[in-house]
Motif scaffolding. Structure first.
Motif, PDB file in Angstrom:
ATOM      1  N   CYS A   3       0.795  -1.203  -0.147  1.00 43.49           N
ATOM      2  CA  CYS A   3      -0.003  -0.022  -0.034  1.00 43.49           C
ATOM      3  C   CYS A   3       1.156   1.212  -0.174  1.00 43.49           C
ATOM      4  CB  CYS A   3      -0.819  -0.030   1.129  1.00 43.49           C
ATOM      5  SG  CYS A   3      -1.951   1.285   1.617  1.00 43.49           S
ATOM      6  N   LEU A   4       0.473   2.312  -0.957  1.00 44.06           N
ATOM      7  CA  LEU A   4       1.265   3.511  -0.856  1.00 44.06           C
ATOM      8  C   LEU A   4       0.393   4.605  -0.361  1.00 44.06           C
ATOM      9  CD1 LEU A   4       3.450   4.964  -1.623  1.00 44.06           C
ATOM     10  CD2 LEU A   4       2.804   5.245  -3.999  1.00 44.06           C
ATOM     11  N   ASP A   5       0.747   5.374   0.503  1.00 41.26           N
ATOM     12  CA  ASP A   5      -0.030   6.463   1.337  1.00 41.26           C
ATOM     13  C   ASP A   5       0.356   7.688   0.727  1.00 41.26           C
ATOM     14  OD1 ASP A   5      -1.508   7.698   3.240  1.00 41.26           O
ATOM     15  OD2 ASP A   5      -0.244   7.320   5.015  1.00 41.26           O
ATOM     16  N   LEU A   6      -0.284   8.407   0.037  1.00 41.99           N
ATOM     17  CA  LEU A   6      -0.044   9.681  -0.419  1.00 41.99           C
ATOM     18  C   LEU A   6      -0.686  10.970   0.182  1.00 41.99           C
ATOM     19  CD1 LEU A   6      -0.192   9.140  -4.284  1.00 41.99           C
ATOM     20  CD2 LEU A   6       1.706   8.967  -3.021  1.00 41.99           C
ATOM     21  N   PHE A   7      -0.105  12.107   0.526  1.00 41.60           N
ATOM     22  CA  PHE A   7      -0.736  13.217   1.190  1.00 41.60           C
ATOM     23  C   PHE A   7      -1.100  12.512   2.437  1.00 41.60           C
ATOM     24  CE2 PHE A   7      -1.510  13.996  -3.409  1.00 41.60           C
ATOM     25  CZ  PHE A   7      -0.787  15.218  -3.619  1.00 41.60           C
ATOM     26  N   ALA A   8      -0.196  11.764   3.226  1.00 39.75           N
ATOM     27  CA  ALA A   8      -0.454  10.961   4.249  1.00 39.75           C
ATOM     28  C   ALA A   8      -0.851  11.713   5.539  1.00 39.75           C
ATOM     29  CB  ALA A   8       0.806  10.077   4.656  1.00 39.75           C
ATOM     30  N   GLY A   9      -0.571  12.854   5.788  1.00 41.15           N
ATOM     31  CA  GLY A   9      -0.953  13.757   6.922  1.00 41.15           C
ATOM     32  C   GLY A   9      -0.536  12.996   8.206  1.00 41.15           C
ATOM     33  N   ALA A  10      -1.315  12.806   9.496  1.00 45.41           N
ATOM     34  CA  ALA A  10      -0.651  11.834  10.449  1.00 45.41           C
ATOM     35  C   ALA A  10      -0.859  10.391  10.448  1.00 45.41           C
ATOM     36  CB  ALA A  10      -1.310  12.628  11.884  1.00 45.41           C
ATOM     37  N   ASN A  23       0.909  -3.855   3.794  1.00 38.59           N
ATOM     38  CA  ASN A  23       2.216  -3.259   4.104  1.00 38.59           C
ATOM     39  C   ASN A  23       2.196  -2.109   3.795  1.00 38.59           C
ATOM     40  OD1 ASN A  23       5.075  -3.357   4.461  1.00 38.59           O
ATOM     41  ND2 ASN A  23       5.085  -3.642   2.382  1.00 38.59           N
ATOM     42  N   ILE A  24       2.436  -1.039   4.436  1.00 37.45           N
ATOM     43  CA  ILE A  24       2.489   0.278   4.155  1.00 37.45           C
ATOM     44  C   ILE A  24       4.114   0.264   3.475  1.00 37.45           C
ATOM     45  CG2 ILE A  24       2.346   2.683   4.475  1.00 37.45           C
ATOM     46  CD1 ILE A  24      -0.066   1.039   4.937  1.00 37.45           C
ATOM     47  N   VAL A  25       4.324   0.687   2.201  1.00 38.68           N
ATOM     48  CA  VAL A  25       5.751   0.653   1.413  1.00 38.68           C
ATOM     49  C   VAL A  25       6.178   1.910   1.868  1.00 38.68           C
ATOM     50  CG1 VAL A  25       6.841   0.761  -0.624  1.00 38.68           C
ATOM     51  CG2 VAL A  25       5.092  -0.915  -0.374  1.00 38.68           C
ATOM     52  N   LYS A 105      12.103  -6.634  -2.701  1.00 38.99           N
ATOM     53  CA  LYS A 105      10.836  -7.430  -2.067  1.00 38.99           C
ATOM     54  C   LYS A 105      10.537  -8.645  -3.072  1.00 38.99           C
ATOM     55  CE  LYS A 105       8.593  -3.714   0.488  1.00 38.99           C
ATOM     56  NZ  LYS A 105       8.801  -4.287   2.021  1.00 38.99           N
ATOM     57  N   LYS A 106       9.812  -9.659  -2.405  1.00 42.47           N
ATOM     58  CA  LYS A 106       9.388 -10.784  -3.346  1.00 42.47           C
ATOM     59  C   LYS A 106       8.155 -10.331  -4.148  1.00 42.47           C
ATOM     60  CE  LYS A 106       9.593 -14.832  -1.190  1.00 42.47           C
ATOM     61  NZ  LYS A 106       9.160 -15.924  -0.563  1.00 42.47           N
ATOM     62  N   ASN A 107       7.403  -9.386  -3.336  1.00 44.20           N
ATOM     63  CA  ASN A 107       6.106  -8.841  -4.160  1.00 44.20           C
ATOM     64  C   ASN A 107       6.605  -7.364  -4.366  1.00 44.20           C
ATOM     65  OD1 ASN A 107       3.668  -7.969  -5.094  1.00 44.20           O
ATOM     66  ND2 ASN A 107       2.789  -7.962  -3.133  1.00 44.20           N
ATOM     67  N   ASN A 108       6.690  -6.760  -5.728  1.00 46.63           N
ATOM     68  CA  ASN A 108       7.224  -5.483  -5.780  1.00 46.63           C
ATOM     69  C   ASN A 108       6.065  -4.754  -6.567  1.00 46.63           C
ATOM     70  OD1 ASN A 108       7.275  -6.411  -8.222  1.00 46.63           O
ATOM     71  ND2 ASN A 108       9.373  -6.129  -8.716  1.00 46.63           N
ATOM     72  N   LYS A 109       4.982  -5.462  -6.363  1.00 51.55           N
ATOM     73  CA  LYS A 109       3.551  -4.730  -6.870  1.00 51.55           C
ATOM     74  C   LYS A 109       2.749  -3.756  -5.897  1.00 51.55           C
ATOM     75  CE  LYS A 109      -0.496  -4.160  -9.272  1.00 51.55           C
ATOM     76  NZ  LYS A 109      -0.419  -3.271 -10.299  1.00 51.55           N
ATOM     77  N   ILE A 110       2.591  -2.490  -6.066  1.00 50.86           N
ATOM     78  CA  ILE A 110       1.681  -1.759  -5.464  1.00 50.86           C
ATOM     79  C   ILE A 110       0.267  -2.081  -5.645  1.00 50.86           C
ATOM     80  CG2 ILE A 110       0.900   0.807  -5.024  1.00 50.86           C
ATOM     81  CD1 ILE A 110       3.856   0.317  -3.778  1.00 50.86           C
ATOM     82  N   GLU A 111      -0.205  -2.648  -4.584  1.00 48.38           N
ATOM     83  CA  GLU A 111      -1.579  -3.208  -4.637  1.00 48.38           C
ATOM     84  C   GLU A 111      -2.871  -2.137  -4.630  1.00 48.38           C
ATOM     85  OE1 GLU A 111      -4.353  -6.092  -5.341  1.00 48.38           O
ATOM     86  OE2 GLU A 111      -2.477  -6.572  -5.127  1.00 48.38           O
ATOM     87  N   ILE A 112      -2.434  -1.020  -3.736  1.00 54.55           N
ATOM     88  CA  ILE A 112      -3.448  -0.089  -3.640  1.00 54.55           C
ATOM     89  C   ILE A 112      -2.635   1.170  -3.171  1.00 54.55           C
ATOM     90  CG2 ILE A 112      -3.611  -0.798  -1.236  1.00 54.55           C
ATOM     91  CD1 ILE A 112      -6.792   0.222  -1.611  1.00 54.55           C
ATOM     92  N   ILE A 113      -3.129   2.615  -3.694  1.00 57.06           N
ATOM     93  CA  ILE A 113      -2.759   3.629  -3.603  1.00 57.06           C
ATOM     94  C   ILE A 113      -3.953   4.270  -2.633  1.00 57.06           C
ATOM     95  CG2 ILE A 113      -2.083   6.001  -4.113  1.00 57.06           C
ATOM     96  CD1 ILE A 113      -0.578   4.798  -6.535  1.00 57.06           C
ATOM     97  N   ILE A 114      -3.523   4.941  -1.425  1.00 56.20           N
ATOM     98  CA  ILE A 114      -4.685   5.602  -0.600  1.00 56.20           C
ATOM     99  C   ILE A 114      -4.177   7.209  -0.281  1.00 56.20           C
ATOM    100  CG2 ILE A 114      -5.279   3.449   0.564  1.00 56.20           C
ATOM    101  CD1 ILE A 114      -3.791   4.092   2.747  1.00 56.20           C
ATOM    102  N   GLY A 115      -5.212   7.958   0.003  1.00 54.07           N
ATOM    103  CA  GLY A 115      -5.032   9.300   0.498  1.00 54.07           C
ATOM    104  C   GLY A 115      -5.749  10.328  -0.421  1.00 54.07           C
ATOM    105  N   GLY A 116      -5.561  11.730  -0.035  1.00 51.50           N
ATOM    106  CA  GLY A 116      -6.379  12.574  -0.579  1.00 51.50           C
ATOM    107  C   GLY A 116      -5.576  13.827  -0.654  1.00 51.50           C
TER     108      GLY A 116
END
Length: 419
Positions: A3-10, A23-25, A105-116
């Motif tokens: 998981c990639l967290d953009l404009f993550a804030g707190a 897994n927060i990459v 990483k064995k799995n190097n695919k970003i499954e999901i991007i989250i944030g706003g």
């Protein structure tokens, strides 16, 4: 499930996803104080996993410094936090940084991007204060930076969160363009207005949540089950000692059982029975007198006391025709109204319901209303911490959204394995 967290804030949204096994990459965040909060949270999770939670407790109880805490944690853990503004000048460097984190990483695919993207340009309150109504604010187009990451990493899913005002900014044209741009990237999308109270959070907080998924994936926007809590603010604050304006408890160990409300909302468990950052801002005597009147009026009539209904001696603002609800009580027998970043300016809109305490709510109480657990430490000043709390997605809401997406990922994975 990377998981990639953009404009993550707190980190409220990623906290919910982490609880569901994602897994927060990386967290990408430009604000220094929020970035430090994210690093400290990463340190917490690492030390907890290593059965060294006492090292974390030594930090939050001021026995060691932040630098000493960070020295106990591998650099690769702390480096998950990318303290950088996402812009035309920086996005390639951020890509490179994230790519390096995925490399081995064995799995190097970003499954999901989250944030706003930051919401000030979409906020109705923000537009009302700006003479240009945010028409020329470059933050109107920060969503394009979010889409850059979608285009580059091609996640199977994304979750885009923002304030209600995004639907009406520039007469709705921006929202329509956002949806079109997402579809053009090869995603099916849907959006709903979701209220945090329906996810068990003790706060009415409406947000626009867009979920996108790649066209080949069998998915549709979930119908989330209503989780309206039977608990009240009184239950949420039950174990907090009686305090007055200006009082402060940086850290203390608590005795006694943890009530069901705090357990069920994931605020506290028996392994961490401490109170931290119970900080209350001081007030002028005139404000405290207004607070007393507001609480008494609410207790008697269950109504807000409008500013122009105050005794003349307490009215110090010239404007008595608009913004009349500038003083507001958090109801003890119900749930809170929306906690916003303006709580960092003053506490007038968040008056504690107990007349004996006669104060605004504390940092920790605001964090609880947002469903942050008590072991979550907000870095930097009291003002910076209030801003982080007010801007966050409630972790409990994030967790319920993550649960549904996790089920979809597993279901689609099982289908793929059949062929």
């Amino acid at each position: 499930m990377n998981c990639l967290d953009l404009f993550a804030g707190a980190g409220g949204l990623s906290e919910g996803f982490r609880r569901c096994g994602f897994n927060i990459v990386a967290h990408v965040e430009k604000d220094r104080a929020a970035s430090l909060t994210l690093k400290t949270r990463e340190a917490y999770y690492y030390l907890k996993k290593e059965d060294r939670l006492n090292d974390y407790i030594n930090y939050i109880s001021n026995k060691i410094t932040r630098d000493e805490l960070y020295e106990m944690v591998p650099e690769k853990i702390l480096n998950k936090v990318i303290h950088e503004e996402i812009s035309d000048e920086t996005y390639k460097n951020i890509f490179n940084d994230i790519d390096q984190k995925l490399k081995n990483k064995k799995n190097n695919k970003i499954e999901i991007i989250i944030g706003g993207p930051p919401c000030q340009a979409y906020s109705i309150a923000g537009r009302s204060r700006d003479p240009e109504r945010m028409e020329n604010d470059p933050r109107n187009y920060l969503y394009l930076q979010y889409l850059r990451f979608i285009k580059y990493y091609k996640p199977n899913y994304f979750v885009f969160e923002n304030v209600m005002g995004i639907k009406t900014a520039k007469d709705g044209t921006i929202f329509e363009q956002i949806k079109k741009d997402m579809i053009d990237l090869g995603y099916k999308i849907d959006h709903k207005v979701l209220n945090a109270k329906d996810f068990g959070v003790l706060q009415s907080r409406k947000r626009v949540i867009i979920i996108g998924w790649q066209e080949h994936i069998d998915f549709k926007y979930p119908k989330f089950p209503d989780c309206n809590s039977e608990y009240t603010i009184k239950d949420l604050f039950e174990d907090i000692p009686i305090m007055q304006a200006g009082d402060k408890v940086s850290f203390s160990e608590q005795s006694g059982l943890v009530n069901d409300c705090l357990k069920d909302l994931h605020i506290k468990d028996d392994d961490f029975n401490y109170l931290l950052q119970q900080e209350i801002r001081p007030n002028r005597e005139i404000d405290l007198e207004i607070y007393r009147m507001c609480v008494n009026y609410w207790n008697d009539s269950q109504k807000k006391l409008k500013y122009n209904e105050l005794p003349e001696k307490l009215i110090t603002q010239k404007n008595t025709k608009s913004f009349l609800d500038r003083f507001n009580v958090v109801p003890g027998n119900g749930i809170s109204h929306t906690v916003v970043a303006h709580i960092s300016k003053d506490g007038h809109y968040y008056i504690h319901p107990d007349i004996k305490q006669n104060r605004s709510i504390s940092l920790r109480e605001a964090a609880r209303i947002q469903s942050f657990p008590d072991d979550y430490y907000f870095e930097d000043s009291r003002t910076a911490a209030f801003v982080q709390i007010g801007n966050a997605v409630p972790p409990l809401m994030g967790e319920k959204i993550a649960m549904v997406i996790k089920k979809a990922i597993k279901l689609n994975s099982n289908k793929s394995n059949k062929y």
